[in-house]
Design a protein around this motif. Structure first.
Motif, mmCIF file in Angstrom:
data_model
loop_
_atom_site.group_PDB
_atom_site.id
_atom_site.type_symbol
_atom_site.label_atom_id
_atom_site.label_comp_id
_atom_site.label_asym_id
_atom_site.label_seq_id
_atom_site.Cartn_x
_atom_site.Cartn_y
_atom_site.Cartn_z
ATOM 1 N N ARG A 222 8.714 -2.425 3.064
ATOM 2 C CA ARG A 222 8.750 -1.026 3.504
ATOM 3 C C ARG A 222 7.345 -0.440 3.566
ATOM 4 N NH1 ARG A 222 13.831 1.921 0.444
ATOM 5 N NH2 ARG A 222 15.458 0.487 1.145
ATOM 6 N N ALA A 223 6.542 -0.727 2.572
ATOM 7 C CA ALA A 223 5.173 -0.194 2.544
ATOM 8 C C ALA A 223 4.370 -0.720 3.731
ATOM 9 C CB ALA A 223 4.491 -0.549 1.224
ATOM 10 N N ALA A 224 4.569 -1.981 4.058
ATOM 11 C CA ALA A 224 3.828 -2.573 5.174
ATOM 12 C C ALA A 224 4.222 -1.944 6.505
ATOM 13 C CB ALA A 224 4.062 -4.086 5.215
ATOM 14 N N GLY A 225 5.434 -1.403 6.573
ATOM 15 C CA GLY A 225 5.910 -0.797 7.807
ATOM 16 C C GLY A 225 5.434 0.628 8.024
ATOM 17 N N ARG A 226 4.801 1.215 7.023
ATOM 18 C CA ARG A 226 4.292 2.584 7.155
ATOM 19 C C ARG A 226 2.952 2.586 7.884
ATOM 20 N NH1 ARG A 226 5.578 3.295 1.397
ATOM 21 N NH2 ARG A 226 3.354 3.030 1.058
ATOM 22 N N GLU A 227 2.683 3.691 8.536
ATOM 23 C CA GLU A 227 1.380 3.850 9.191
ATOM 24 C C GLU A 227 0.340 4.186 8.133
ATOM 25 O OE1 GLU A 227 1.225 6.421 12.549
ATOM 26 O OE2 GLU A 227 3.158 5.724 13.289
ATOM 27 N N GLY A 228 -0.904 3.891 8.447
ATOM 28 C CA GLY A 228 -1.997 4.237 7.552
ATOM 29 C C GLY A 228 -2.456 3.048 6.724
ATOM 30 N N VAL A 229 -3.422 3.321 5.892
ATOM 31 C CA VAL A 229 -4.046 2.289 5.070
ATOM 32 C C VAL A 229 -3.234 2.090 3.795
ATOM 33 C CG1 VAL A 229 -6.158 1.681 3.828
ATOM 34 C CG2 VAL A 229 -6.301 2.916 5.995
ATOM 35 N N SER A 230 -3.079 0.838 3.376
ATOM 36 C CA SER A 230 -2.411 0.539 2.109
ATOM 37 C C SER A 230 -3.225 1.102 0.953
ATOM 38 C CB SER A 230 -2.269 -0.971 1.920
ATOM 39 O OG SER A 230 -1.450 -1.518 2.908
ATOM 40 N N ASP A 231 -2.522 1.619 -0.053
ATOM 41 C CA ASP A 231 -3.252 2.123 -1.215
ATOM 42 C C ASP A 231 -3.592 0.959 -2.155
ATOM 43 O OD1 ASP A 231 -1.044 1.606 -2.887
ATOM 44 O OD2 ASP A 231 -0.369 3.674 -2.828
ATOM 45 N N ARG A 232 -4.282 1.278 -3.219
ATOM 46 C CA ARG A 232 -4.764 0.256 -4.157
ATOM 47 C C ARG A 232 -3.605 -0.562 -4.738
ATOM 48 N NH1 ARG A 232 -5.759 0.359 -9.702
ATOM 49 N NH2 ARG A 232 -5.100 2.516 -9.786
ATOM 50 N N MET A 233 -2.513 0.102 -5.081
ATOM 51 C CA MET A 233 -1.368 -0.607 -5.658
ATOM 52 C C MET A 233 -0.727 -1.555 -4.637
ATOM 53 S SD MET A 233 -1.216 0.433 -8.770
ATOM 54 C CE MET A 233 0.407 0.297 -9.442
ATOM 55 N N GLU A 234 -0.625 -1.091 -3.401
ATOM 56 C CA GLU A 234 -0.008 -1.907 -2.354
ATOM 57 C C GLU A 234 -0.852 -3.117 -1.989
ATOM 58 O OE1 GLU A 234 0.368 1.130 0.557
ATOM 59 O OE2 GLU A 234 2.268 1.879 -0.253
ATOM 60 N N GLN A 235 -2.117 -3.102 -2.339
ATOM 61 C CA GLN A 235 -2.994 -4.216 -2.029
ATOM 62 C C GLN A 235 -2.947 -5.317 -3.091
ATOM 63 O OE1 GLN A 235 -6.896 -2.578 -1.249
ATOM 64 N NE2 GLN A 235 -6.117 -1.253 0.360
ATOM 65 N N GLN A 236 -2.240 -5.069 -4.174
ATOM 66 C CA GLN A 236 -2.136 -6.071 -5.237
ATOM 67 C C GLN A 236 -1.214 -7.212 -4.790
ATOM 68 O OE1 GLN A 236 -3.902 -5.959 -8.134
ATOM 69 N NE2 GLN A 236 -4.861 -4.159 -7.225
ATOM 70 N N PRO A 237 -1.318 -8.381 -5.423
ATOM 71 C CA PRO A 237 -0.431 -9.496 -5.054
ATOM 72 C C PRO A 237 1.028 -9.195 -5.397
ATOM 73 C CG PRO A 237 -1.942 -10.123 -6.838
ATOM 74 C CD PRO A 237 -2.284 -8.739 -6.436
ATOM 75 N N ALA A 238 1.934 -9.918 -4.753
ATOM 76 C CA ALA A 238 3.369 -9.711 -4.942
ATOM 77 C C ALA A 238 3.774 -9.824 -6.408
ATOM 78 C CB ALA A 238 4.160 -10.705 -4.099
ATOM 79 N N GLU A 239 3.157 -10.723 -7.149
ATOM 80 C CA GLU A 239 3.510 -10.907 -8.561
ATOM 81 C C GLU A 239 3.249 -9.635 -9.361
ATOM 82 O OE1 GLU A 239 1.245 -12.968 -6.939
ATOM 83 O OE2 GLU A 239 2.791 -14.438 -6.413
ATOM 84 N N PHE A 240 2.216 -8.898 -8.999
ATOM 85 C CA PHE A 240 1.900 -7.638 -9.664
ATOM 86 C C PHE A 240 3.053 -6.656 -9.482
ATOM 87 C CE2 PHE A 240 0.306 -3.300 -9.346
ATOM 88 C CZ PHE A 240 -0.272 -3.138 -10.594
ATOM 89 N N SER A 241 3.541 -6.523 -8.257
ATOM 90 C CA SER A 241 4.646 -5.610 -7.976
ATOM 91 C C SER A 241 5.879 -5.975 -8.789
ATOM 92 C CB SER A 241 4.992 -5.629 -6.485
ATOM 93 O OG SER A 241 3.887 -5.231 -5.714
ATOM 94 N N GLN A 242 6.160 -7.252 -8.886
ATOM 95 C CA GLN A 242 7.334 -7.702 -9.655
ATOM 96 C C GLN A 242 7.156 -7.396 -11.136
ATOM 97 O OE1 GLN A 242 10.257 -8.628 -8.509
ATOM 98 N NE2 GLN A 242 11.008 -8.760 -10.594
ATOM 99 N N ARG A 243 5.971 -7.602 -11.685
ATOM 100 C CA ARG A 243 5.731 -7.308 -13.108
ATOM 101 C C ARG A 243 5.853 -5.809 -13.391
ATOM 102 N NH1 ARG A 243 1.343 -10.675 -12.324
ATOM 103 N NH2 ARG A 243 -0.088 -8.938 -12.653
ATOM 104 N N VAL A 244 5.353 -4.992 -12.484
ATOM 105 C CA VAL A 244 5.472 -3.540 -12.657
ATOM 106 C C VAL A 244 6.943 -3.142 -12.647
ATOM 107 C CG1 VAL A 244 5.012 -1.303 -11.567
ATOM 108 C CG2 VAL A 244 3.190 -3.005 -11.749
ATOM 109 N N ARG A 245 7.703 -3.663 -11.698
ATOM 110 C CA ARG A 245 9.141 -3.360 -11.632
ATOM 111 C C ARG A 245 9.827 -3.764 -12.924
ATOM 112 N NH1 ARG A 245 13.962 -6.432 -8.788
ATOM 113 N NH2 ARG A 245 15.492 -4.746 -8.775
ATOM 114 N N GLU A 246 9.566 -4.966 -13.391
ATOM 115 C CA GLU A 246 10.198 -5.438 -14.630
ATOM 116 C C GLU A 246 9.819 -4.559 -15.816
ATOM 117 O OE1 GLU A 246 9.019 -9.542 -14.859
ATOM 118 O OE2 GLU A 246 10.286 -10.097 -13.161
#
Length: 84
Positions: free
Chosen positions: A22-46
């Motif tokens: 979803r984030a990749a589908g938005r217009e504009g520049v990715s923020d710092r959090m969105e630029q992290q690797p996928a594993e980071f996103s999963q750890r934050v969610r957990e």
């Protein structure tokens, strides 16, 4: 804030990969959090889900995979129940 905690926290939960899609589908520049690797996103969610499991009366998990209307209905249902 010491021991001060909100009475209600709403955690909108979404599969990490779907969130990244979803984030990749938005217009504009990715923020710092969105630029992290996928594993980071999963750890934050957990981490957030662990917090919710530890305090289920305060932190309510909402499935954010539904439509905007479904998610909004879930939010308002929880808020109405809490407000009495």
């Amino acid at each position: 804030v010491g021991a001060c905690r909100p009475q209600l926290t709403l955690l909108l939960d979404l599969d990490a990969e779907e969130g990244r899609r979803r984030a990749a589908g938005r217009e504009g520049v990715s923020d710092r959090m969105e630029q992290q690797p996928a594993e980071f996103s999963q750890r934050v969610r957990e981490g957030y889900l662990d917090l919710a499991a530890a305090e289920p009366e305060r932190i309510r998990v909402i499935d954010a995979a539904g439509s905007i209307d479904e998610v909004a209905a879930d939010i308002w249902s929880i808020v109405r129940d809490r407000m009495g």
